[in-house]
Every structure is written in structure tokens, then in C-alpha cells.
Design an enzyme around this catalytic site. Structure first.
Site, PDB file in Angstrom:
ATOM      1  N   CYS A  33       0.832  -1.201   0.000  1.00  0.00           N
ATOM      2  CA  CYS A  33       0.000   0.000   0.000  1.00  0.00           C
ATOM      3  C   CYS A  33       0.868   1.253   0.000  1.00  0.00           C
ATOM      4  CB  CYS A  33      -0.910   0.012   1.232  1.00  0.00           C
ATOM      5  SG  CYS A  33      -1.911  -1.483   1.418  1.00  0.00           S
ATOM      6  N   ASP A  76      -4.271  -8.275   8.762  1.00  0.00           N
ATOM      7  CA  ASP A  76      -3.175  -7.950   9.669  1.00  0.00           C
ATOM      8  C   ASP A  76      -3.200  -6.498  10.129  1.00  0.00           C
ATOM      9  OD1 ASP A  76      -2.598  -7.102   7.116  1.00  0.00           O
ATOM     10  OD2 ASP A  76      -0.524  -7.794   7.093  1.00  0.00           O
ATOM     11  N   ILE A 114      13.753 -12.633 -16.658  1.00  0.00           N
ATOM     12  CA  ILE A 114      14.019 -11.966 -17.922  1.00  0.00           C
ATOM     13  C   ILE A 114      15.428 -12.292 -18.357  1.00  0.00           C
ATOM     14  CG2 ILE A 114      12.375 -10.079 -17.592  1.00  0.00           C
ATOM     15  CD1 ILE A 114      14.725  -8.300 -16.792  1.00  0.00           C
ATOM     16  N   SER A 133      11.246 -12.885  -3.509  1.00  0.00           N
ATOM     17  CA  SER A 133      12.563 -12.649  -4.108  1.00  0.00           C
ATOM     18  C   SER A 133      13.659 -13.175  -3.189  1.00  0.00           C
ATOM     19  CB  SER A 133      12.775 -11.153  -4.366  1.00  0.00           C
ATOM     20  OG  SER A 133      13.224 -10.489  -3.192  1.00  0.00           O
ATOM     21  N   GLY A 134      14.871 -13.248  -3.719  1.00  0.00           N
ATOM     22  CA  GLY A 134      16.021 -13.711  -2.944  1.00  0.00           C
ATOM     23  C   GLY A 134      16.874 -12.583  -2.411  1.00  0.00           C
TER      24      GLY A 134
END
Length: 646
Positions: free
Chosen positions: A2, A100, A291, A363-364
Site C-alpha cells: 500500500c 493484519d 528476464i 525474491s532472494g
């Protein structure tokens, strides 16, 4: 995910301008395209844009407690919200939703400022407590989510998820901070808590700010820090097992969503590890996205495909032309402040691609900082072994003189030049690391700063940012630079890049490797388990051997990169000449324009590779033109950057 924004009258209860607050809110609509809300009382206004992820039918914000005396606006995710909801319900709190956000309201009622210690997740939120006439601002421990705030001349405070929200307010002073300019041209970003404007600050990671009406703004309060306290060594097999369990659990709690969810898969160790854990935890194929680039030197999509095949993921891949420089100008509008990490371009593209398939992506990010994966750590430790042989009082004059004679080691053997520099050996540990991470050297910065700019700096150097953090961190040479990166590079560059790129497409990105219990546990590991025999991520890679091939685990690190040097000597050649020596940079008074002209001439002629300084100058000029002056972007973007989709 948000966007939040607000206005708070610190000293009175003057009316809040609803139109300004609404515009502050809507300029962040990309962060929350699904819903909008505003709450205004005497002297306080909260605004919110919602990207609906959990409890889609409810969770409208601003959200209050039962009697409307406590209100919250929230950006992020609290992953342990169900356990907290059960705990708070047992304590007598009544919940109207299953999201939450409402947990934050009741946690504030129950624990006050200490509520942040209970939250496991990524967050930036603001609470208005009417009874106490207090606004409470908080940012998560690692700085995954952003929060800006600034004081207006009339003693009202404005805040928001992005700087552009604050800039909507016509009364916000817009004086550029020379110290921030120095920081930017040293690091390529502006480290917390400073911003490009002297009137605006970022709330630093792991900090809160309590604003009480009638009081001056206090200093933010730190509630968490990364601690590196290695414990006694255990069997490596035991550590490997525990590590995998903690990563799996960190991934598992981030799979909660009521919308499509997937993962970035670059083919590197970190993202591959996350996908491997997701595949074991899901009864359906994991959505993965990557990509590739038309130039094989920058393309690692083959490795992503290997991992996708092993785990049977629903893999979505697109190839981007290596000359995808259409985003050069648009980035300034996305990042608001000057931001010079060129990997923001492919990051923007992979977020764009992911959003076509999912609304949440794991993601890492954070693996390199956590497990010592950067190549620069290797060179730093090598240099440190040499520095330890001689005291600084001897090294500084000896290697300093050699460095002045051969500043780039042009005559030294190539094998030596690749491992160390005389300049690094002439410095102390923190100075040497600053030298290695600075995108523009101190000498070059000083050469293109004007005399007026150098006077305004009053001797300040961006080195002071690292020195200040080093005072509070570990002294072991590896742990020290990991700590410095977690305080600066991780939130200022990596997490900023991902937040803005993902939010530009209404995509939420979750980072399980930055789960704070995992970070705290890794902080207890001996440094030898992170870096051993010239190999970073030692224990991380060993623990993942049952899940990933050696080709994935031990191949050279690539990372996202773009061919800046070739762009500037090719398709962007004229733009470089026009912008770097043009009116916008000249009018700031920050630069010695003849020096900038020489820098451009030497790069375009091939005499020097000044692609990093030129890119930094291009992005600074784009900031001046778009953010400061409000001029339109110059765009060269085609209809679609993607060459093919698999």
C-alpha cells in the site's frame, strides 16, 4: 502492499486541507490501485491507497479500534498476524476483520510503543491515538518498506510512503542538502535518514518516531539492530539442517495470500533457494518469472530455466533487448530522489513481467548481505590480511605515496592489480571499504564539485556515514562490512530499488531471506561459515546441495547489469553531451562544468570509462528536471520492450 500519507499539526488543531491530503494520497495510487481512504479530525489527517492481498472484502484503511480513538494506516505485511490476533483476542480485544492491519491497532492499545517488537514482517505504519494526541510512526527492522517525513514552516508534519507524496504539499521547503549530494555521488543513493531535501528525512530501518502534540519532534528511537555475536562452533551438518529449516519456515509464512503468488527466478543462488523451498511447500506448480538479455554476456536465463525444470514451475520468461534505455528518464519519476543503480532498469522490467502473472512475488534479496556473497568481501579480506601486517602509521605514508605514483596501478602486474590496490592498503578498514563501494572516487568527486559546493560541505565526506555506523557494529573485518552493508547498501539501494520498481506496477514483493529471526540466527554464526577458502556463502551453499546443482551453487555471480559504457558512446552519446554540460546541472552551482566537460570527452573518446559518473549525473539531472522543476520526462520507449515470451 500500500501507500500511506498524512498531515499532523504538532502544536494546534488547525483544519487539515482535505484537497492536499487527497492529492498526496492519489499521487501514490500505483502503490494501491484497489482502494483509497481518508480520515480527518482536528489537526490530523490520514490517507491510504490499498493493494488488496489478504482479506480482500475487508481491511479498508484508515482503520480504527471499536470506539474510533485509535486509527492506523499501514503499508506492508505482518506475517504472524494470526497468532497475534489469537493472543489479543484472549486479552479481550474484539476484531471486526481477519486482516493484519487490525492487529496493529489492538497491539498498540495493549503494548504501546513496544508493539513493534511483536511484529514479524515488513511494514511502515502510522498510528493516531486521539486520547494521547500522539502520532506514532514505525518502520520495519531491515527497511523493506519506506517512510518519509518532513516538518513544514508552520509546524505541521507531513509524511508518506514516497517522497512525491510530501512534495504535493506546497509549503514543503525544497532546499537541496549539499551533504546528501555528496552522499549520492559517493554511494549512488542517499543513505537513511538523510534525503536530497534538507527539510525531509527517512525514518531509518528499525526505528520509531513518537510525535506528541505540543512537543518538539524528538529523535527517532531505535528498537532493533542487526547483532553479530558468533557462538561456539557446532557440527556443520547440524547448522546446515537448521539453516534449511529456518529458510523453509521464512518462505512458508510468506505464502499467505488471497491473490496469485509467485517468485522471481534469476538463476542465482538466492532466488533459486527460495523457489526450491516454495516448490516443496506448495501442492501446485510455483509461478516463476525471469528476464533474459539479447547479449549473452549479461544473460543468465539458462540457469533460471534449469531450476524451473527441476522443480516443475510454471515458468514465464521474456527477453529484453540490451538497448532497453527507454527507462533512463522515467526512473527519476519512480525514485523521486537521485538514484544511480542502473540495475533499476532490468528490475523494473522483471516486476513488469511478473505483474502480468501474479500480484505477489517472493525474491532472494538479502542473501549476499546475510551470507557474505559479494565479491568485494573477498578483496576486502585479502587486503585486510595485508593491512594487519603493518600498523596504519606505517602503511599510510608508504602505500599512500605508491598510490599517488600509480593511482590505478597501471604498471603493476595484472594479477596483483586484481586483488589489491595501494590506495586500499594506505587506509584503515572502514576507509578502505568505503573506497571499494564508492561509485565515484573522492578525488573525482572533488574535481567536479565547484568551489562553492566544497565550501558548503565544510569538510564533510560521505565516508562519515560508514564511520558512524562502524562505531556501533562488530569489529571483525567480515562482520563489520556485512553490518555496514545492512545499514546502508541494503535499505538504501537494494530494497529501495525493489520497492519502487514493484510498486510502480502494483506488485508486492516479499523477501524471506530478510526474515528477522533468520537474520538474528545467522548473526550467531562464526565468520568462517560464511566465507571460507575464498568462497562466500559457504554454509548457505553447502546446506542447499540437496536442492540445487553445483552449476547453480558455484558458478560466478552475474547479477543484473546494463552496458552503460556502450550506450554512452553509442545511442545516448548526444544526450550525454547535452545533459551533463547543460543548463540544469549548471544552475545548481554544485559543479565545476569544465571538469564535467573533460569527463565526458574522455569517456566518449574511449580514453577512460566514466560510465558510473556519467550515469549518476544523468540521473541527477533527471531528478532536477522532473522532481524539482516538474518538467516532463524525455522518453524513447517503444510500445513493448520484450522481444519474446516463453
Amino acid at each position: 502492499m500500500c501507500g500511506i500519507a498524512g498531515i499532523f499539526d504538532l502544536y494546534e488543531r488547525r483544519p487539515i486541507d482535505a484537497d492536499i491530503l487527497s492529492r498526496m494520497n492519489d499521487i501514490q495510487s500505483h502503490r494501491g490501485p484497489d482502494d483509497r481512504g481518508i480520515h480527518i479530525e482536528s489537526g490530523i489527517g490520514f490517507a491510504h491507497r490499498r493493494l488488496s492481498i489478504i482479506d480482500l472484502s475487508f481491511g479498508h484503511q484508515p482503520l480504527s479500534n471499536e470506539d474510533g480513538t485509535v486509527w492506523v494506516i499501514f503499508n506492508g505485511e505482518i506475517y504472524n498476524f494470526k497468532a497475534l490476533m489469537d493472543d489479543l483476542s484472549r486479552r479481550g480485544h474484539i476484531f471486526r476483520t481477519r486482516c493484519d492491519t487490525e492487529v496493529i491497532v489492538h497491539a498498540w492499545e495493549e503494548w504501546g510503543e513496544k508493539c513493534v517488537h511483536r511484529f514479524r514482517g515488513m511494514f511502515a505504519f502510522a498510528i493516531w491515538d486521539r486520547k494521547q494526541e500522539t502520532v506514532f510512526l514505525a518502520r520495519d527492522r531491515l527497511g523493506i518498506k519506506p517512510l518519509y517525513y518532513g516538518l513544514l514552516p508552520d509546524k505541521r508534519l507531513v509524511f508518506g510512503s514516497e517522497l512525491k507524496a510530501l512534495l504535493v504539499h506546497p509549503d514543503l521547503p525544497r532546499h537541496l542538502d549539499p551533504l546528501a549530494v555528496e552522499d549520492y555521488f559517493a554511494f549512488g543513493y542517499i543513505p537513511d535518514p538523510r534525503t536530497i531535501f534538507s527539510s525531509v528525512h527517512k525514518l531509518a530501518p528499525g526505528h520509531t518516531l513518537t510525535l506528541c502534540r505540543g512537543s518538539v519532534i524528538p529523535e527517532p528511537r531505535q528498537y532493533w539492530d542487526a547483532i553479530f555475536e558468533p557462538r561456539a562452533l557446532e557440527l556443520e551438518e547440524t547448522i546446515e539442517k537448521t539453516l534449511v529449516e529456518k529458510i523453509r519456515e521464512a518462505v512458508d509464512i510468506r505464502l499467505i495470500a488471497d491473490v496469485p503468488l509467485g517468485a522471481f527466478l534469476s538463476g542465482g543462488v538466492d532466488s533459486s533457494a527460495v523457489v526450491a523451498m516454495m516448490a516443496q511447500l506448495s501442492d501446485k506448480p510455483v509461478h516463476t518469472c525471469s528476464i533474459g538479455f539479447s547479449d549473452p554476456a549479461f544473460d543468465e536465463s539458462n540457469y533460471a530455466q534449469q531450476v524451473a525444470h527441476r522443480y516443475g514451475t510454471d515458468h514465464y520468461h521474456a527477453q529484453v533487448n540490451q538497448d532497453d534505455f527507454g527507462l533512463v528518464d522515467r526512473l527519476a519519476g519512480i525514485y523521486d530522489e537521485p538514484y544511480a543503480d542502473s540495475s533499476a532498469i532490468p528490475t523494473y522490467r522483471v516486476c513488469e513481467l511478473a505483474r502480468q502473472q501474479v500480484k505477489v512475488a517472493l525474491s532472494g534479496d538479502g542473501g549476499d548481505e546475510l551470507f557474505a556473497g559479494y565479491r568485494r568481501y573477498r578483496w576486502h579480506l585479502h587486503e585486510q590480511r595485508i593491512r594487519d601486517l603493518l600498523p596504519l602509521s606505517l602503511r599510510r605514508p608508504l602505500f599512500g605515496r605508491l598510490g599517488r605514483i600509480y593511482p590505478k596501478l597501471d604498471w603493476a602486474p595484472r594479477v596483483f592489480r586484481a586483488k589489491t590496490t595501494f590506495q586500499a592498503l594506505a587506509r584503515d578498514t572502514v576507509e578502505a571499504y568505503f573506497h571499494s563501494v564508492a561509485i565515484i572516487s573522492e578525488g573525482l568527486r572533488n574535481s567536479f564539485f565547484s568551489e562553492d559546493m566544497r565550501r558548503d560541505l565544510q569538510g564533510y565526506s560521505a565516508l562519515e556515514v560508514l564511520k558512524e555506523h562502524a562505531c556501533h557494529g562488530p569489529k571483525h573485518p567480515l562482520l563489520q562490512v556485512q553490518y555496514l552493508d545492512m545499514k546502508t547498501y541494503l535499505p538504501g539501494d537494494i530494497l529501495t530499488k525493489v520497492d519502487r520498481a514493484s510498486m510502480a506496477h502494483g506488485l508486492e514483493v516479499r523477501v524471506p531471506l530478510l526474515d528477522h529471526p533468520l537474520v538474528e540466527w545467522v548473526g550467531t554464526l562464526d565468520p568462517s561459515l560464511k566465507y571460507q577458502s575464498g568462497e562466500g556463502k559457504y554454509i548457505f551453499k553447502r546446506a542447499l546441495r540437496p536442492y540445487l546443482s553445483d552449476e547453480i551453487l558455484y558458478r560466478p555471480k552475474m547479477g543484473f547489469a546494463v552496458p552503460l559504457a556502450a550506450w554512452f558512446r553509442g545511442p545516448l552519446r548526444e544526450r550525454v553531451r547535452t545533459v551533463v554540460t547543460g543548463r540544469n546541472l549548471t544552475e545548481t552551482g554544485f559543479f565545476e562544468m569544465k571538469s564535467l566537460q573533460r569527463l565526458v570527452d574522455q569517456h566518449l573518446s574511449g580514453l577512460r570509462d566514466y560510465s558510473a559518473p556519467i550515469w549518476s549525473l544523468l540521473m541527477f539531472e533527471a531528478f532536477l528536471r522532473q522532481t524539482l522543476k516538474g518538467e516532463s520526462a524525455i522518453t524513447h520507449e517503444s510500445e513493448s520492450p520484450f522481444r519474446k515470451v516463453v
